[in-house]
Design a protein around this motif. Structure first.
Motif, PDB file in Angstrom:
ATOM      1  N   VAL A  21      27.701  -5.389  53.388  1.00 35.20           N
ATOM      2  CA  VAL A  21      27.083  -4.713  52.258  1.00 35.20           C
ATOM      3  C   VAL A  21      28.118  -3.912  51.477  1.00 35.20           C
ATOM      4  O   VAL A  21      29.064  -3.376  52.047  1.00 35.20           O
ATOM      5  N   HIS A  22      27.921  -3.886  50.183  1.00 34.08           N
ATOM      6  CA  HIS A  22      28.658  -2.990  49.299  1.00 34.08           C
ATOM      7  C   HIS A  22      27.686  -2.641  48.187  1.00 34.08           C
ATOM      8  O   HIS A  22      27.297  -3.500  47.401  1.00 34.08           O
ATOM      9  N   SER A  23      27.263  -1.385  48.147  1.00 35.68           N
ATOM     10  CA  SER A  23      26.314  -0.991  47.104  1.00 35.68           C
ATOM     11  C   SER A  23      26.751   0.323  46.479  1.00 35.68           C
ATOM     12  O   SER A  23      27.361   1.167  47.123  1.00 35.68           O
ATOM     13  N   THR A  24      26.428   0.444  45.209  1.00 38.05           N
ATOM     14  CA  THR A  24      26.707   1.670  44.472  1.00 38.05           C
ATOM     15  C   THR A  24      25.419   2.113  43.804  1.00 38.05           C
ATOM     16  O   THR A  24      24.772   1.319  43.122  1.00 38.05           O
ATOM     17  N   THR A  25      25.056   3.358  44.028  1.00 36.86           N
ATOM     18  CA  THR A  25      23.875   3.911  43.366  1.00 36.86           C
ATOM     19  C   THR A  25      24.282   5.164  42.599  1.00 36.86           C
ATOM     20  O   THR A  25      25.229   5.854  42.965  1.00 36.86           O
ATOM     21  N   LEU A  26      23.545   5.420  41.541  1.00 35.79           N
ATOM     22  CA  LEU A  26      23.819   6.570  40.686  1.00 35.79           C
ATOM     23  C   LEU A  26      22.544   7.382  40.528  1.00 35.79           C
ATOM     24  O   LEU A  26      21.481   6.830  40.237  1.00 35.79           O
ATOM     25  N   ILE A  27      22.674   8.677  40.732  1.00 41.45           N
ATOM     26  CA  ILE A  27      21.592   9.610  40.429  1.00 41.45           C
ATOM     27  C   ILE A  27      22.116  10.552  39.354  1.00 41.45           C
ATOM     28  O   ILE A  27      23.172  11.169  39.524  1.00 41.45           O
ATOM     29  N   GLN A  28      21.407  10.620  38.246  1.00 42.94           N
ATOM     30  CA  GLN A  28      21.775  11.493  37.139  1.00 42.94           C
ATOM     31  C   GLN A  28      20.873  12.714  37.173  1.00 42.94           C
ATOM     32  O   GLN A  28      19.660  12.590  37.115  1.00 42.94           O
ATOM     33  N   LYS A  29      21.492  13.888  37.284  1.00 41.97           N
ATOM     34  CA  LYS A  29      20.761  15.155  37.313  1.00 41.97           C
ATOM     35  C   LYS A  29      21.400  16.112  36.328  1.00 41.97           C
ATOM     36  O   LYS A  29      22.400  15.791  35.691  1.00 41.97           O
ATOM     37  N   THR A  30      20.839  17.302  36.279  1.00 44.51           N
ATOM     38  CA  THR A  30      21.462  18.390  35.534  1.00 44.51           C
ATOM     39  C   THR A  30      21.612  19.577  36.479  1.00 44.51           C
ATOM     40  O   THR A  30      21.018  19.603  37.548  1.00 44.51           O
ATOM     41  N   TYR A  31      22.420  20.520  36.077  1.00 44.80           N
ATOM     42  CA  TYR A  31      22.607  21.734  36.870  1.00 44.80           C
ATOM     43  C   TYR A  31      22.877  22.887  35.928  1.00 44.80           C
ATOM     44  O   TYR A  31      23.275  22.689  34.765  1.00 44.80           O
ATOM     45  N   GLY A  32      22.657  24.091  36.431  1.00 42.67           N
ATOM     46  CA  GLY A  32      22.904  25.281  35.612  1.00 42.67           C
ATOM     47  C   GLY A  32      21.925  25.357  34.457  1.00 42.67           C
ATOM     48  O   GLY A  32      20.856  24.738  34.448  1.00 42.67           O
ATOM     49  N   GLN A  33      22.303  26.134  33.459  1.00 42.84           N
ATOM     50  CA  GLN A  33      21.493  26.289  32.252  1.00 42.84           C
ATOM     51  C   GLN A  33      21.374  24.937  31.554  1.00 42.84           C
ATOM     52  O   GLN A  33      22.385  24.273  31.320  1.00 42.84           O
ATOM     53  N   ILE A  34      20.148  24.532  31.237  1.00 41.05           N
ATOM     54  CA  ILE A  34      19.930  23.242  30.576  1.00 41.05           C
ATOM     55  C   ILE A  34      20.517  23.289  29.157  1.00 41.05           C
ATOM     56  O   ILE A  34      20.316  24.255  28.424  1.00 41.05           O
ATOM     57  N   THR A  35      21.254  22.249  28.804  1.00 41.59           N
ATOM     58  CA  THR A  35      21.820  22.140  27.460  1.00 41.59           C
ATOM     59  C   THR A  35      20.688  21.815  26.492  1.00 41.59           C
ATOM     60  O   THR A  35      19.950  20.866  26.720  1.00 41.59           O
ATOM     61  N   PRO A  36      20.550  22.594  25.425  1.00 42.42           N
ATOM     62  CA  PRO A  36      19.482  22.293  24.444  1.00 42.42           C
ATOM     63  C   PRO A  36      19.715  20.923  23.801  1.00 42.42           C
ATOM     64  O   PRO A  36      20.862  20.522  23.600  1.00 42.42           O
ATOM     65  N   PRO A  37      18.621  20.220  23.499  1.00 44.37           N
ATOM     66  CA  PRO A  37      18.758  18.882  22.867  1.00 44.37           C
ATOM     67  C   PRO A  37      19.372  18.955  21.491  1.00 44.37           C
ATOM     68  O   PRO A  37      19.410  19.913  20.839  1.00 44.37           O
TER      69      PRO A  37
END
Length: 168
Positions: A152-168
């Motif tokens: 097996v060779h697998s790559t997974t990505l989890i995208q999160k945020t941290y700290g103060q949320i950047t305004p859109p």
């Protein structure tokens, strides 16, 4: 005898498996657009939030470009864990991707820039949903997990945020 041989084979296969976790972030908010700028007060707060977020994750290594703002982003976690910050060149990203590709069974932090962190994640085999990091966007925390083994060779990505949320 067969049982011993089977045990040795299984042990060998299991020992060749590894899970590597790489956290990738952009530096915190900066005072100006100059290459030599420091973090702003908001950037220092973000750096502290990063240290709080990753403190219990078992970070083994910290990589930062040699710019002041990236090192300042990594410093609170480095101080908390007692780790040294290793420099890497901002460009080309292939250099840090190759270096990270050699790491097995560790948990790593990489601090980069808006124009490099997505390239690094892609170079590791992840597929971010974002196509660019905007100039005012500082809160992304990418977690790339790479599992390697004989079958097996697998790559997974989890995208999160941290700290103060950047305004859109």
């Amino acid at each position: 005898m067969r049982t011993s041989l089977l045990f040795i084979v299984l042990l060998t296969l299991l020992s060749s498996c590894s899970k590597t976790v790489i956290y990738i972030v952009r530096h915190g908010e900066k005072v100006s657009e100059a290459d030599t700028t420091n973090l702003s007060p908001a950037g220092f707060a973000r750096a502290a939030a990063l240290a709080d977020t990753l403190a219990g994750k078992g970070i083994d290594s910290i990589f930062s470009t040699p710019f002041r703002r990236t090192r300042q982003t990594a410093e609170p976690l480095a101080k908390r864990t007692g780790l040294r910050i290793a420099d890497y060149p901002a460009k080309p990203t292939e250099a840090i991707v190759r270096r990270l590709g050699k790491i097995r069974g560790k948990t790593v932090l990489v601090v980069g820039h808006s124009n490099t962190i997505l390239e690094i994640a892609k170079g590791l085999g992840a597929q971010p949903t974002m196509s660019t990091i905007e100039s005012g966007d500082f809160d992304n925390l990418f977690r790339v997990q790479i599992i390697r083994g004989p079958f097996v060779h697998s790559t997974t990505l989890i995208q999160k945020t941290y700290g103060q949320i950047t305004p859109p």
